[in-house]
Motif scaffolding. Sequence first.
Motif, mmCIF file in Angstrom:
data_model
loop_
_atom_site.group_PDB
_atom_site.id
_atom_site.type_symbol
_atom_site.label_atom_id
_atom_site.label_comp_id
_atom_site.label_asym_id
_atom_site.label_seq_id
_atom_site.Cartn_x
_atom_site.Cartn_y
_atom_site.Cartn_z
ATOM 1 N N ALA A 197 0.439 -0.951 -0.194
ATOM 2 C CA ALA A 197 0.122 0.301 0.107
ATOM 3 C C ALA A 197 1.538 1.135 -0.013
ATOM 4 N N GLU A 198 0.481 2.149 -0.540
ATOM 5 C CA GLU A 198 1.430 3.815 -1.397
ATOM 6 C C GLU A 198 0.133 4.828 -0.437
ATOM 7 N N LEU A 199 1.006 6.300 0.297
ATOM 8 C CA LEU A 199 0.411 7.086 0.312
ATOM 9 C C LEU A 199 0.255 7.946 -0.572
ATOM 10 N N LYS A 200 0.135 8.458 -1.342
ATOM 11 C CA LYS A 200 1.451 9.180 -2.387
ATOM 12 C C LYS A 200 0.858 10.783 -1.620
ATOM 13 N N LEU A 201 1.013 11.394 -1.656
ATOM 14 C CA LEU A 201 1.249 13.326 -1.399
ATOM 15 C C LEU A 201 1.510 14.045 -2.131
ATOM 16 N N PHE A 202 0.985 14.835 -3.054
ATOM 17 C CA PHE A 202 1.479 15.764 -3.526
ATOM 18 C C PHE A 202 2.175 17.644 -3.196
ATOM 19 N N LYS A 203 3.482 17.201 -2.552
ATOM 20 C CA LYS A 203 4.351 18.261 -2.216
ATOM 21 C C LYS A 203 3.621 19.491 -2.850
ATOM 22 N N LYS A 204 3.605 20.774 -2.402
ATOM 23 C CA LYS A 204 3.069 21.283 -3.613
ATOM 24 C C LYS A 204 4.314 22.514 -3.727
ATOM 25 N N PRO A 205 4.900 23.726 -4.535
ATOM 26 C CA PRO A 205 5.853 24.682 -4.644
ATOM 27 C C PRO A 205 6.429 25.602 -3.465
ATOM 28 N N SER A 219 -4.253 18.678 0.441
ATOM 29 C CA SER A 219 -4.816 18.462 1.759
ATOM 30 C C SER A 219 -6.291 17.647 1.129
ATOM 31 N N GLN A 220 -7.001 16.797 1.817
ATOM 32 C CA GLN A 220 -8.283 16.432 1.435
ATOM 33 C C GLN A 220 -9.211 17.262 1.897
ATOM 34 N N ASP A 221 -8.783 18.588 1.548
ATOM 35 C CA ASP A 221 -10.372 19.733 2.040
ATOM 36 C C ASP A 221 -10.656 19.765 0.942
ATOM 37 N N PRO A 222 -11.544 19.788 0.497
ATOM 38 C CA PRO A 222 -12.596 20.549 -1.190
ATOM 39 C C PRO A 222 -12.149 22.118 -0.785
ATOM 40 N N ARG A 223 -11.562 22.590 -0.512
ATOM 41 C CA ARG A 223 -11.445 24.197 -0.072
ATOM 42 C C ARG A 223 -10.132 23.814 -0.867
ATOM 43 N N ASP A 224 -8.970 22.933 -0.491
ATOM 44 C CA ASP A 224 -7.867 23.259 -0.911
ATOM 45 C C ASP A 224 -8.035 22.862 -2.951
ATOM 46 N N LYS A 225 -7.604 23.869 -3.499
ATOM 47 C CA LYS A 225 -7.631 23.831 -5.379
ATOM 48 C C LYS A 225 -6.723 23.326 -5.837
ATOM 49 N N ALA A 226 -5.675 23.163 -5.093
ATOM 50 C CA ALA A 226 -3.904 22.376 -5.586
ATOM 51 C C ALA A 226 -4.309 20.886 -5.928
ATOM 52 N N LEU A 227 -4.275 21.144 -7.268
ATOM 53 C CA LEU A 227 -4.104 19.840 -8.338
ATOM 54 C C LEU A 227 -3.672 18.523 -7.399
ATOM 55 N N GLY A 228 -3.442 17.017 -7.721
ATOM 56 C CA GLY A 228 -2.709 16.334 -6.476
ATOM 57 C C GLY A 228 -3.475 15.795 -5.436
ATOM 58 N N LYS A 229 -4.283 15.328 -4.786
ATOM 59 C CA LYS A 229 -5.457 15.432 -4.123
ATOM 60 C C LYS A 229 -4.503 13.884 -3.636
ATOM 61 N N PRO A 230 -4.301 14.012 -1.859
ATOM 62 C CA PRO A 230 -3.821 12.674 -1.019
ATOM 63 C C PRO A 230 -4.656 11.290 -1.560
ATOM 64 N N GLU A 231 -3.348 10.262 -2.040
ATOM 65 C CA GLU A 231 -4.131 8.703 -2.526
ATOM 66 C C GLU A 231 -3.717 8.188 -1.968
ATOM 67 N N LEU A 232 -4.604 7.156 -1.347
ATOM 68 C CA LEU A 232 -3.714 5.489 -1.022
ATOM 69 C C LEU A 232 -4.288 4.394 -2.200
#
Length: 359
Positions: free
Chosen positions: A122-130, A227-240
Amino acid sequence: MDLRSAWMLCVLCLVLTVQAFTQEGLKEVVLKQLGLSEVPKLPKRDLVDLVIPDHVKNKYMSMLKRQRVKRRALPSLAGMLRGIPGHTGMTGEVLYSDTTTCQKLIFDMEGRIPKNSEVTMAELKLFKKPLDRANLPAKQFHRPVSNARVSVYWVQRQHDGTNRTSLIDSRLVPIRESGWKSFDVTQAVHYWLQNKRREPMFLEVWIEGERVGSYASEMAKAVSFTSQDPRDKALGKPELVLYTLNLDDYGSPGDCREEAAMGKSTCCRQKHYISFRELPWAQHWILEPAGFQAYRCSGSCLQPPRALRRPSSGQRSCAVAGSSALPIIYLVKRGNRTEIEAAEFPNMIVERCSCVTDG
Protein backbone atom coordinates in the motif's frame (compact mmCIF):
# COMPACT_ATOMS: atom_id res chain seq x y z
CA MET A 1 22.89 -20.56 13.52
CA ASP A 2 24.41 -20.70 17.03
CA LEU A 3 22.99 -22.79 19.87
CA ARG A 4 21.22 -19.83 21.52
CA SER A 5 19.51 -18.81 18.26
CA ALA A 6 18.53 -22.41 17.58
CA TRP A 7 17.03 -22.73 21.07
CA MET A 8 15.11 -19.47 20.68
CA LEU A 9 13.77 -20.62 17.31
CA CYS A 10 12.59 -23.89 18.87
CA VAL A 11 10.82 -22.00 21.69
CA LEU A 12 9.21 -19.65 19.18
CA CYS A 13 8.12 -22.54 16.93
CA LEU A 14 6.47 -24.13 19.95
CA VAL A 15 4.71 -20.88 20.86
CA LEU A 16 3.45 -20.20 17.34
CA THR A 17 2.38 -23.72 16.43
CA VAL A 18 0.45 -24.50 19.60
CA GLN A 19 -3.22 -24.04 18.75
CA ALA A 20 -4.01 -22.21 22.01
CA PHE A 21 -1.44 -19.39 21.98
CA THR A 22 -0.33 -18.44 25.49
CA GLN A 23 0.70 -14.96 26.53
CA GLU A 24 3.31 -16.36 28.90
CA GLY A 25 5.05 -18.24 26.10
CA LEU A 26 5.50 -15.13 23.98
CA LYS A 27 6.46 -13.06 27.02
CA GLU A 28 9.26 -15.50 27.84
CA VAL A 29 10.62 -15.32 24.29
CA VAL A 30 10.49 -11.50 24.17
CA LEU A 31 12.18 -11.03 27.56
CA LYS A 32 14.93 -13.53 26.73
CA GLN A 33 15.61 -11.84 23.39
CA LEU A 34 16.10 -8.52 25.19
CA GLY A 35 18.15 -10.04 28.00
CA LEU A 36 15.53 -9.06 30.60
CA SER A 37 14.49 -11.14 33.59
CA GLU A 38 11.11 -9.41 33.96
CA VAL A 39 8.86 -6.80 32.37
CA PRO A 40 10.28 -3.31 33.07
CA LYS A 41 8.51 -1.48 35.91
CA LEU A 42 8.06 2.04 34.57
CA PRO A 43 6.74 5.02 36.57
CA LYS A 44 3.62 6.58 35.07
CA ARG A 45 5.43 9.90 34.68
CA ASP A 46 7.86 8.22 32.24
CA LEU A 47 4.97 7.18 29.97
CA VAL A 48 3.56 10.69 29.54
CA ASP A 49 4.50 12.73 26.43
CA LEU A 50 6.96 10.18 25.12
CA VAL A 51 9.03 11.38 22.15
CA ILE A 52 10.97 8.83 20.09
CA PRO A 53 14.46 10.27 19.42
CA ASP A 54 15.40 10.67 15.75
CA HIS A 55 18.33 8.24 15.93
CA VAL A 56 16.04 5.51 17.37
CA LYS A 57 13.35 6.27 14.78
CA ASN A 58 15.91 6.10 11.94
CA LYS A 59 17.34 2.81 13.21
CA TYR A 60 13.84 1.30 13.45
CA MET A 61 12.85 2.44 9.94
CA SER A 62 16.12 1.09 8.53
CA MET A 63 15.44 -2.33 10.06
CA LEU A 64 11.82 -2.27 8.84
CA LYS A 65 12.84 -1.48 5.27
CA ARG A 66 15.49 -4.21 5.29
CA GLN A 67 12.94 -6.81 6.41
CA ARG A 68 10.34 -5.62 3.87
CA VAL A 69 12.87 -5.96 1.04
CA LYS A 70 13.75 -9.48 2.17
CA ARG A 71 10.11 -10.57 2.33
CA ARG A 72 9.07 -9.00 -0.98
CA ALA A 73 11.98 -10.66 -2.72
CA LEU A 74 10.72 -14.15 -1.85
CA PRO A 75 8.65 -14.42 -4.83
CA SER A 76 8.24 -11.45 -7.15
CA LEU A 77 4.58 -10.45 -7.36
CA ALA A 78 5.17 -7.69 -9.89
CA GLY A 79 2.99 -9.25 -12.56
CA MET A 80 0.14 -10.04 -10.17
CA LEU A 81 -0.54 -6.68 -8.55
CA ARG A 82 -3.41 -4.36 -9.32
CA GLY A 83 -3.90 -0.91 -7.92
CA ILE A 84 -7.02 0.41 -6.22
CA PRO A 85 -7.28 4.18 -5.70
CA GLY A 86 -7.96 5.35 -2.16
CA HIS A 87 -10.96 7.49 -1.20
CA THR A 88 -10.03 11.19 -1.10
CA GLY A 89 -13.37 12.91 -0.59
CA MET A 90 -13.23 13.32 3.18
CA THR A 91 -11.88 16.36 4.98
CA GLY A 92 -8.71 16.17 7.05
CA GLU A 93 -7.25 18.90 9.26
CA VAL A 94 -3.83 20.54 9.08
CA LEU A 95 -2.54 21.58 12.52
CA TYR A 96 0.49 23.72 13.28
CA SER A 97 2.74 24.03 16.33
CA ASP A 98 6.08 25.71 16.99
CA THR A 99 8.05 22.67 15.82
CA THR A 100 5.66 20.39 13.90
CA THR A 101 3.01 20.46 11.18
CA CYS A 102 0.47 17.63 11.55
CA GLN A 103 -1.83 16.78 8.64
CA LYS A 104 -4.71 14.39 9.33
CA LEU A 105 -5.92 12.06 6.58
CA ILE A 106 -9.06 9.90 6.46
CA PHE A 107 -9.65 7.06 4.02
CA ASP A 108 -13.00 5.32 3.71
CA MET A 109 -11.91 1.69 3.23
CA GLU A 110 -15.39 0.17 2.93
CA GLY A 111 -15.50 -2.09 -0.12
CA ARG A 112 -12.01 -1.09 -1.23
CA ILE A 113 -10.39 -4.49 -0.72
CA PRO A 114 -11.85 -7.30 -2.90
CA LYS A 115 -12.95 -10.52 -1.23
CA ASN A 116 -10.47 -13.39 -1.17
CA SER A 117 -7.54 -11.10 -1.84
CA GLU A 118 -4.39 -10.17 0.02
CA VAL A 119 -2.99 -6.65 0.30
CA THR A 120 0.64 -7.07 -0.70
CA MET A 121 1.59 -3.39 -0.71
CA ALA A 122 0.00 0.00 0.00
CA GLU A 123 1.29 3.45 -0.92
CA LEU A 124 0.28 6.84 0.41
CA LYS A 125 0.83 9.36 -2.37
CA LEU A 126 1.09 13.02 -1.33
CA PHE A 127 1.61 15.95 -3.66
CA LYS A 128 4.15 18.42 -2.31
CA LYS A 129 3.17 21.96 -3.25
CA PRO A 130 5.73 24.25 -4.95
CA LEU A 131 7.85 26.13 -2.45
CA ASP A 132 6.67 29.61 -1.47
CA ARG A 133 9.96 31.36 -0.78
CA ALA A 134 8.11 34.00 1.24
CA ASN A 135 7.62 31.30 3.89
CA LEU A 136 11.35 30.66 4.27
CA PRO A 137 13.02 32.16 7.36
CA ALA A 138 15.61 34.88 6.87
CA LYS A 139 19.10 33.55 6.12
CA GLN A 140 21.19 33.25 9.24
CA PHE A 141 24.59 31.89 10.15
CA HIS A 142 23.43 28.29 10.40
CA ARG A 143 24.36 25.06 8.74
CA PRO A 144 22.30 24.74 5.53
CA VAL A 145 19.01 22.87 5.82
CA SER A 146 17.93 21.06 2.65
CA ASN A 147 15.32 18.60 3.92
CA ALA A 148 12.38 18.15 6.27
CA ARG A 149 11.54 14.91 8.04
CA VAL A 150 8.13 13.55 7.05
CA SER A 151 6.69 10.72 9.18
CA VAL A 152 3.44 8.82 8.63
CA TYR A 153 1.53 7.39 11.61
CA TRP A 154 -1.47 5.09 11.78
CA VAL A 155 -4.02 6.33 14.32
CA GLN A 156 -6.02 3.80 16.33
CA ARG A 157 -9.15 5.10 18.03
CA GLN A 158 -9.34 3.63 21.55
CA HIS A 159 -12.63 2.67 23.25
CA ASP A 160 -12.07 5.40 25.87
CA GLY A 161 -11.98 8.10 23.19
CA THR A 162 -8.21 8.56 23.15
CA ASN A 163 -5.90 7.90 20.19
CA ARG A 164 -2.87 5.63 19.94
CA THR A 165 -0.41 6.21 17.08
CA SER A 166 2.02 3.78 15.45
CA LEU A 167 4.94 4.88 13.28
CA ILE A 168 4.60 3.51 9.73
CA ASP A 169 7.17 5.29 7.54
CA SER A 170 9.61 8.17 7.96
CA ARG A 171 12.09 9.81 5.60
CA LEU A 172 13.68 13.07 4.55
CA VAL A 173 11.96 15.11 1.83
CA PRO A 174 13.79 17.90 -0.07
CA ILE A 175 12.32 21.28 0.90
CA ARG A 176 12.81 22.92 -2.50
CA GLU A 177 11.38 20.10 -4.65
CA SER A 178 7.70 19.79 -5.54
CA GLY A 179 5.76 16.81 -6.92
CA TRP A 180 4.47 13.44 -5.79
CA LYS A 181 6.03 11.75 -2.76
CA SER A 182 5.21 8.12 -1.93
CA PHE A 183 5.25 6.48 1.50
CA ASP A 184 5.00 2.77 2.28
CA VAL A 185 1.88 2.32 4.45
CA THR A 186 1.42 -1.42 3.97
CA GLN A 187 1.70 -2.00 7.71
CA ALA A 188 -1.04 0.59 8.40
CA VAL A 189 -3.47 -1.26 6.12
CA HIS A 190 -2.59 -4.56 7.81
CA TYR A 191 -3.26 -2.96 11.21
CA TRP A 192 -6.60 -1.66 9.92
CA LEU A 193 -7.56 -5.11 8.63
CA GLN A 194 -6.84 -6.61 12.05
CA ASN A 195 -8.95 -4.00 13.81
CA LYS A 196 -12.38 -5.51 14.40
CA ARG A 197 -14.23 -2.18 14.08
CA ARG A 198 -14.77 -1.36 10.42
CA GLU A 199 -14.30 2.41 10.58
CA PRO A 200 -12.32 4.58 8.13
CA MET A 201 -8.54 4.39 8.25
CA PHE A 202 -6.94 7.39 9.96
CA LEU A 203 -3.39 8.53 9.19
CA GLU A 204 -1.33 11.47 10.40
CA VAL A 205 1.53 13.08 8.49
CA TRP A 206 4.03 14.90 10.70
CA ILE A 207 6.47 17.38 9.16
CA GLU A 208 9.46 18.23 11.37
CA GLY A 209 12.96 19.68 11.08
CA GLU A 210 15.62 17.34 9.73
CA ARG A 211 17.62 17.99 12.89
CA VAL A 212 17.16 19.58 16.31
CA GLY A 213 17.03 23.37 16.38
CA SER A 214 14.71 26.27 15.67
CA TYR A 215 16.20 27.05 12.23
CA ALA A 216 15.54 23.50 10.94
CA SER A 217 11.99 23.68 12.36
CA GLU A 218 11.34 27.02 10.64
CA MET A 219 12.59 25.65 7.32
CA ALA A 220 10.32 22.60 7.67
CA LYS A 221 7.28 24.88 7.98
CA ALA A 222 7.76 25.76 4.30
CA VAL A 223 6.84 22.17 3.35
CA SER A 224 3.16 21.60 2.62
CA PHE A 225 1.17 18.87 0.88
CA THR A 226 -2.24 19.12 -0.73
CA SER A 227 -5.01 18.27 1.73
CA GLN A 228 -8.33 16.45 1.51
CA ASP A 229 -10.17 19.71 2.19
CA PRO A 230 -12.46 20.48 -0.82
CA ARG A 231 -11.52 24.14 -0.40
CA ASP A 232 -7.91 23.26 -1.25
CA LYS A 233 -7.99 23.83 -5.03
CA ALA A 234 -4.44 22.58 -5.63
CA LEU A 235 -4.10 19.66 -8.02
CA GLY A 236 -3.23 16.21 -6.74
CA LYS A 237 -5.27 15.20 -3.70
CA PRO A 238 -3.81 12.65 -1.23
CA GLU A 239 -4.29 9.15 -2.53
CA LEU A 240 -4.07 5.70 -1.00
CA VAL A 241 -3.13 3.06 -3.56
CA LEU A 242 -3.69 -0.59 -2.64
CA TYR A 243 -2.00 -3.45 -4.48
CA THR A 244 -3.87 -6.72 -4.04
CA LEU A 245 -3.22 -10.30 -5.01
CA ASN A 246 -6.27 -12.28 -6.18
CA LEU A 247 -6.01 -15.55 -4.28
CA ASP A 248 -8.47 -17.29 -6.62
CA ASP A 249 -5.97 -16.93 -9.47
CA TYR A 250 -2.69 -16.79 -7.59
CA GLY A 251 -3.16 -18.72 -4.36
CA SER A 252 0.16 -18.83 -2.56
CA PRO A 253 1.08 -22.53 -2.36
CA GLY A 254 2.64 -22.09 1.08
CA ASP A 255 -0.30 -20.38 2.80
CA CYS A 256 -3.46 -21.94 4.21
CA ARG A 257 -6.91 -21.59 2.72
CA GLU A 258 -10.16 -21.59 4.71
CA GLU A 259 -10.22 -25.37 5.10
CA ALA A 260 -7.04 -25.15 7.20
CA ALA A 261 -9.05 -23.76 10.11
CA MET A 262 -10.99 -27.03 10.21
CA GLY A 263 -7.82 -29.13 10.21
CA LYS A 264 -8.43 -30.53 6.72
CA SER A 265 -5.40 -29.09 4.92
CA THR A 266 -1.93 -30.36 4.32
CA CYS A 267 0.95 -28.50 5.98
CA CYS A 268 0.66 -24.75 5.33
CA ARG A 269 1.26 -21.33 6.86
CA GLN A 270 -1.78 -19.95 8.70
CA LYS A 271 -2.34 -16.31 9.64
CA HIS A 272 -1.90 -15.62 13.35
CA TYR A 273 -1.92 -11.96 14.40
CA ILE A 274 -0.39 -10.90 17.71
CA SER A 275 -1.47 -7.50 19.08
CA PHE A 276 0.94 -5.95 21.57
CA ARG A 277 -1.79 -3.43 22.41
CA GLU A 278 -4.01 -6.22 23.77
CA LEU A 279 -1.31 -7.97 25.83
CA PRO A 280 -1.33 -6.47 29.36
CA TRP A 281 2.38 -7.16 29.89
CA ALA A 282 3.43 -5.52 26.58
CA GLN A 283 1.06 -2.62 25.87
CA HIS A 284 2.94 0.06 27.83
CA TRP A 285 6.60 -0.63 27.07
CA ILE A 286 6.61 -2.01 23.50
CA LEU A 287 5.95 1.19 21.56
CA GLU A 288 6.25 -0.06 17.97
CA PRO A 289 4.76 -1.94 16.23
CA ALA A 290 1.17 -2.11 17.48
CA GLY A 291 1.17 -5.78 16.52
CA PHE A 292 2.38 -8.12 13.81
CA GLN A 293 1.35 -11.03 11.61
CA ALA A 294 3.39 -13.82 13.17
CA TYR A 295 1.80 -16.73 11.25
CA ARG A 296 1.99 -20.32 12.47
CA CYS A 297 2.26 -23.75 10.88
CA SER A 298 -0.89 -25.81 10.61
CA GLY A 299 -2.12 -28.92 8.87
CA SER A 300 -1.21 -32.57 8.45
CA CYS A 301 1.65 -34.41 6.76
CA LEU A 302 1.53 -37.64 4.78
CA GLN A 303 3.31 -40.51 6.53
CA PRO A 304 5.59 -42.82 4.51
CA PRO A 305 4.93 -46.59 4.63
CA ARG A 306 6.42 -48.21 7.72
CA ALA A 307 8.80 -50.21 5.54
CA LEU A 308 10.40 -46.99 4.31
CA ARG A 309 10.93 -45.45 7.76
CA ARG A 310 14.07 -45.69 9.83
CA PRO A 311 13.40 -47.61 13.06
CA SER A 312 14.28 -44.57 15.21
CA SER A 313 12.30 -42.00 13.21
CA GLY A 314 8.99 -40.62 14.45
CA GLN A 315 5.97 -39.11 12.76
CA ARG A 316 6.26 -36.39 10.14
CA SER A 317 4.67 -33.15 11.38
CA CYS A 318 4.17 -29.58 10.17
CA ALA A 319 6.82 -27.20 11.54
CA VAL A 320 8.56 -23.88 10.88
CA ALA A 321 11.14 -24.16 8.07
CA GLY A 322 12.07 -20.49 7.77
CA SER A 323 11.52 -17.27 9.72
CA SER A 324 12.39 -13.57 9.69
CA ALA A 325 13.04 -10.86 12.25
CA LEU A 326 10.66 -8.31 13.78
CA PRO A 327 11.99 -4.78 14.49
CA ILE A 328 10.57 -3.13 17.64
CA ILE A 329 10.90 0.10 19.63
CA TYR A 330 10.66 -0.43 23.37
CA LEU A 331 11.24 1.22 26.74
CA VAL A 332 13.91 -0.04 29.12
CA LYS A 333 14.83 0.98 32.65
CA ARG A 334 18.53 1.75 33.19
CA GLY A 335 19.17 2.81 36.76
CA ASN A 336 16.92 5.78 37.44
CA ARG A 337 16.40 6.55 33.75
CA THR A 338 13.85 5.26 31.24
CA GLU A 339 15.37 4.97 27.76
CA ILE A 340 13.87 4.28 24.31
CA GLU A 341 15.67 1.71 22.18
CA ALA A 342 15.21 -0.15 18.90
CA ALA A 343 16.01 -3.82 18.47
CA GLU A 344 15.46 -6.62 16.00
CA PHE A 345 13.93 -9.88 17.23
CA PRO A 346 15.17 -12.82 15.13
CA ASN A 347 12.78 -15.63 14.19
CA MET A 348 9.55 -13.83 15.13
CA ILE A 349 7.70 -14.13 11.79
CA VAL A 350 7.11 -17.53 10.20
CA GLU A 351 8.05 -17.38 6.51
CA ARG A 352 7.80 -21.04 5.47
CA CYS A 353 6.34 -24.28 6.82
CA SER A 354 7.38 -27.78 5.95
CA CYS A 355 6.89 -31.40 7.00
CA VAL A 356 9.72 -32.66 9.21
CA THR A 357 10.30 -36.00 10.90
CA ASP A 358 10.26 -35.96 14.70
CA GLY A 359 13.61 -36.90 16.17
